[in-house]
Design an enzyme around this catalytic site. Structure first.
Site, PDB file in Angstrom:
ATOM      1  N   ALA A  14       0.817  -1.223   0.000  1.00  6.55           N
ATOM      2  CA  ALA A  14       0.000   0.000   0.000  1.00  6.55           C
ATOM      3  C   ALA A  14       0.844   1.263   0.000  1.00  6.55           C
ATOM      4  CB  ALA A  14      -0.961  -0.003   1.178  1.00  6.55           C
ATOM      5  N   ARG A  19       9.276   7.300  -4.599  1.00  9.43           N
ATOM      6  CA  ARG A  19      10.631   7.430  -5.140  1.00  9.43           C
ATOM      7  C   ARG A  19      10.828   6.714  -6.480  1.00  9.43           C
ATOM      8  NH1 ARG A  19      15.118   5.766  -1.530  1.00  9.43           N
ATOM      9  NH2 ARG A  19      13.690   4.791  -0.036  1.00  9.43           N
ATOM     10  N   GLY A 106       5.319  -6.665  -1.039  1.00 11.29           N
ATOM     11  CA  GLY A 106       5.324  -6.720  -2.503  1.00 11.29           C
ATOM     12  C   GLY A 106       6.596  -6.164  -3.121  1.00 11.29           C
ATOM     13  N   ASP A 107       7.299  -5.318  -2.375  1.00  9.59           N
ATOM     14  CA  ASP A 107       8.525  -4.719  -2.921  1.00  9.59           C
ATOM     15  C   ASP A 107       9.778  -5.432  -2.427  1.00  9.59           C
ATOM     16  OD1 ASP A 107       8.590  -3.900  -0.301  1.00  9.59           O
ATOM     17  OD2 ASP A 107       8.552  -1.754  -0.725  1.00  9.59           O
ATOM     18  N   GLY A 145      14.642  -0.656  11.099  1.00 10.79           N
ATOM     19  CA  GLY A 145      14.303  -0.925  12.493  1.00 10.79           C
ATOM     20  C   GLY A 145      15.287  -1.949  13.043  1.00 10.79           C
ATOM     21  N   TYR A 354      15.942 -11.397 -43.045  1.00 14.86           N
ATOM     22  CA  TYR A 354      14.722 -11.321 -42.250  1.00 14.86           C
ATOM     23  C   TYR A 354      13.816 -12.473 -42.662  1.00 14.86           C
ATOM     24  CZ  TYR A 354      10.175 -10.130 -40.500  1.00 14.86           C
ATOM     25  OH  TYR A 354       8.963 -10.207 -39.861  1.00 14.86           O
ATOM     26  N   TYR A 375       4.664  -8.229 -45.260  1.00 15.33           N
ATOM     27  CA  TYR A 375       3.719  -7.195 -44.834  1.00 15.33           C
ATOM     28  C   TYR A 375       3.501  -6.202 -45.954  1.00 15.33           C
ATOM     29  CZ  TYR A 375       1.861  -3.607 -41.609  1.00 15.33           C
ATOM     30  OH  TYR A 375       1.097  -2.689 -40.955  1.00 15.33           O
TER      31      TYR A 375
HETATM   32  C1  UD1 Z   1       9.538  -1.069   8.026  1.00  9.33           C
HETATM   33  C2  UD1 Z   1       9.757  -1.507   9.461  1.00  9.33           C
HETATM   34  C3  UD1 Z   1      11.245  -1.467   9.785  1.00  9.33           C
HETATM   35  C4  UD1 Z   1      11.999  -2.369   8.829  1.00  9.33           C
HETATM   36  C5  UD1 Z   1      11.683  -1.974   7.385  1.00  9.33           C
HETATM   37  C6  UD1 Z   1      12.268  -2.969   6.412  1.00  9.33           C
HETATM   38  C7  UD1 Z   1       7.748  -0.801  10.602  1.00  9.33           C
HETATM   39  C8  UD1 Z   1       7.137   0.198  11.496  1.00  9.33           C
HETATM   40  N1  UD1 Z   1       9.007  -0.629  10.307  1.00  9.33           N
HETATM   41  O1  UD1 Z   1      10.030   0.240   7.874  1.00  9.33           O
HETATM   42  O2  UD1 Z   1      11.448  -1.933  11.108  1.00  9.33           O
HETATM   43  O3  UD1 Z   1      13.375  -2.293   9.079  1.00  9.33           O
HETATM   44  O4  UD1 Z   1      10.260  -1.952   7.160  1.00  9.33           O
HETATM   45  O5  UD1 Z   1      12.136  -2.472   5.117  1.00  9.33           O
HETATM   46  O6  UD1 Z   1       7.106  -1.743  10.220  1.00  9.33           O
HETATM   47  N2  UD1 Z   1       3.158  -0.311   3.890  1.00  9.33           N
HETATM   48  C9  UD1 Z   1       1.797  -0.383   3.723  1.00  9.33           C
HETATM   49  N3  UD1 Z   1       1.001   0.473   4.400  1.00  9.33           N
HETATM   50  C10 UD1 Z   1       1.489   1.399   5.278  1.00  9.33           C
HETATM   51  C11 UD1 Z   1       2.892   1.451   5.444  1.00  9.33           C
HETATM   52  C12 UD1 Z   1       3.694   0.581   4.746  1.00  9.33           C
HETATM   53  O7  UD1 Z   1       1.313  -1.200   2.939  1.00  9.33           O
HETATM   54  O8  UD1 Z   1       0.697   2.126   5.858  1.00  9.33           O
HETATM   55  C13 UD1 Z   1       4.024  -1.245   3.154  1.00  9.33           C
HETATM   56  C14 UD1 Z   1       4.858  -0.555   2.104  1.00  9.33           C
HETATM   57  O9  UD1 Z   1       4.251  -0.632   0.831  1.00  9.33           O
HETATM   58  C15 UD1 Z   1       6.154  -1.333   2.117  1.00  9.33           C
HETATM   59  C16 UD1 Z   1       6.199  -1.917   3.524  1.00  9.33           C
HETATM   60  O10 UD1 Z   1       4.913  -1.823   4.068  1.00  9.33           O
HETATM   61  O11 UD1 Z   1       6.113  -2.426   1.229  1.00  9.33           O
HETATM   62  C17 UD1 Z   1       7.214  -1.251   4.417  1.00  9.33           C
HETATM   63  O12 UD1 Z   1       6.923   0.114   4.495  1.00  9.33           O
HETATM   64  P1  UD1 Z   1       8.072   1.205   4.567  1.00  9.33           P
HETATM   65  O13 UD1 Z   1       7.437   2.515   4.824  1.00  9.33           O
HETATM   66  O14 UD1 Z   1       8.967   1.051   3.418  1.00  9.33           O
HETATM   67  O15 UD1 Z   1       8.878   0.676   5.819  1.00  9.33           O
HETATM   68  P2  UD1 Z   1       9.171   1.385   7.166  1.00  9.33           P
HETATM   69  O16 UD1 Z   1       7.921   1.584   7.926  1.00  9.33           O
HETATM   70  O17 UD1 Z   1      10.062   2.520   6.935  1.00  9.33           O
HETATM   71 CA    CA Z   2      10.599   0.036   2.279  1.00  8.06          CA
END
Ligand code: UD1
Ligand code: CA
Length: 453
Positions: A14, A19, A106-107, A145, A354, A375
């Site tokens: 989500a 970026r 997903g990423d 984290g 070709y 063609y």
């Molecule tokens: C999160 C972790 C962090 C960890 C890192 C690894 C939390 C609070 N932190 O960091 O400890 O080291 O991932 O990459 O969980 N996403 C949603 N909905 C939201 C927020 C995020 O679907 O509301 C999804 C994003 O699409 C992404 C993933 O969750 O795929 C991680 O979100 P991102 O914001 O990149 O990670 P952090 O919260 O910074």
């Molecule tokens: Ca991330």
């Protein structure tokens, strides 16, 4: 692979993916020609999950088709309030589900089935931890984290970088975000997660701390950093692609394929290559390629949607496009393009051609510069070349047209009508020769030039 208990995969997707600077949803960007999310769903499927739920924000309509085609469901997280909040969006779909939940991203598409099953196995270990978290130790721990854990893997604390003390930031064990928990533990814990923290978000890792408050332990298992590599930018997309390719090349070599310069060969997600094939430098495979045993693919060839039979030889500088079918011992040489065409056993198109919408019989020889004119600006037409036919160099075969078996087409012909078996076709200007003409011409012109001085 079989898991001990039924499990549901919840895949978070989500995030806005800002970026990437893209109109395409982040998880649809391809690795080896296949959407990241599809890679992940493919791996999950090997463990036969009971549910696959993808949590999406904006761009649901882009993702939905792929997810439902793989038998999964999408749920929407309207506002991105954090990872904990995101996982909660799957609660309704999993109402009454009495199994384990695997939380994926997903990423983060390189996670292996073996790691997923290790997570579930650990969750079902004798000590029955509340949560299993996957940790990793990257070269640069950056803003991940952190996981504070004992040598036995028991977690003492999960802390986000933003909230961490300098001592906690010095810890190199990072939270990948991947977790496993039982559905009956997970959702009640998530219901208690608050957002009083530096980011004002509902943190998924907080479930570990809440479980701890209930007197239940959680554990970390470690995975390789490359497996946990995530994509937030195009640069990271390229890094994940490189990692995928690195592993695929090693697999190819382990399977008995010689790669002369492995780093320069690019595979697609579904490339199949048989034993004792030799792939020279700078060969690129697009999707849909099947190569049998003992095939040589020479340098700088681009191959997509093609089937290549045993002992065939391709390139250098060959281009095989979708529908190219190269039979045993056939040869496709330099600067030859083949599209939707079969080259029969032992047939040869060695130079500058070709061959499109064509069927070339066994043993036929296609001379340098031959073009199938398939063609007319509106429709495509087929060319049939019989077994053992010989097409002279620089011939244009204007389709629809058929050259009989064993026929010979004289070089430089423009063939517009069918040629019978074993016939000779000559379709070019008749050669005229005037003996001594050139010498007389030169003498006359030289005289003219002298007169002007
Ligand atoms: C999160 C972790 C962090 C960890 C890192 C690894 C939390 C609070 N932190 O960091 O400890 O080291 O991932 O990459 O969980 N996403 C949603 N909905 C939201 C927020 C995020 O679907 O509301 C999804 C994003 O699409 C992404 C993933 O969750 O795929 C991680 O979100 P991102 O914001 O990149 O990670 P952090 O919260 O910074
Ligand atoms: Ca991330």
């Amino acid at each position: 692979m079989k898991t001990a208990r039924p499990f549901a995969a919840v895949i978070l997707a989500a995030g806005k993916g800002t970026r990437m600077k893209s109109d395409v949803h982040k998880v649809l960007h391809p690795i080896a020609g296949r959407a990241m999310l599809d890679h992940l769903l493919g791996v999950v499927d090997r463990l036969a999950p009971a549910h696959k739920i993808v949590v999406v924000g904006s761009g649901r309509e882009q993702v939905e088709h792929l997810v439902s085609a793989r038998g999964g469901e999408t749920v929407v997280q309207e506002q991105q309030l954090g990872t904990g909040h995101a996982v909660r969006q799957a609660e309704r779909e999993l109402n009454g589900f009495a199994g384990d939940v695997l939380i994926l991203y997903g990423d983060t598409p390189l996670v292996e089935a073996e790691t997923m099953s290790r997570m579930l196995e650990r969750l079902n270990g004798a000590d029955a931890p509340a949560v299993v978290v996957v940790g990793f130790r990257p070269d640069d721990a950056g803003a991940y984290g952190r996981i504070i854990a004992g040598d036995d893997g028991a977690i003492q604390k999960m802390v986000e970088f933003k909230d961490a003390t300098p001592e906690e930031r010095a810890v190199d064990l990072c939270n990948s975000g991947l977790m496993a928990a039982r559905a009956e533990d997970l959702f009640p814990l998530l219901g208690r997660v608050g957002n009083e923290n530096a980011a004002g978000e509902y943190y998924l890792p907080d479930i570990v701390m809440l479980a701890q408050g209930d007197g239940r332990k959680s554990v970390v298992i470690e995975a390789q950093p490359w497996e946990m590599a995530g994509v937030n930018s195009r640069a990271e997309l390229a890094l994940v692609e490189a990692e995928w390719q690195r592993r695929r090349r090693l697999q190819a070599m382990a399977d008995g394929v010689t790669l002369v310069a492995p780093d320069t060969v690019w595979f697609a997600h579904d490339t199949e290559v048989g034993r004792d094939c030799v792939i020279e430098p700078h060969v690129v495979f697009g999707p849909g390629v099947r190569v049998a045993d003992c095939v040589t693919i020479r340098a700088f060839s681009h191959i997509e949607g093609a089937t290549i039979a045993r002992n065939a030889e391709i390139g250098p500088y060959a281009r095989l496009r979708p529908g190219a079918e190269i039979d045993e011992n056939a040869k496709v040489g330099n600067f030859v393009e083949v599209k939707k065409a079969r080259l029969g056993k032992g047939a040869k198109a060695n130079h500058l051609s070709y061959i499109g919408d064509a069927d070339v019989g066994a043993g036929a020889n296609i001379g340098a510069g031959t073009i199938t004119c398939n063609y007319d600006g509106f429709f495509k037409y087929g060319t049939k070349i019989g077994e053992g036919a010989f097409i002279g160099s620089n011939s244009a075969l204007v389709a629809p047209v058929s050259i009989g078996a064993g026929a010979i087409v004289g070089a430089g012909s423009v063939v517009t009508r069918d040629v019978a078996e074993d016939a000779l076709a000559l379709a070019r200007g008749k050669q005229q020769v005037a003996p001594g003409w050139a010498a007389r011409f030169r003498a006359k012109m030289a005289e003219k030039k002298l007169a002007r001085k």
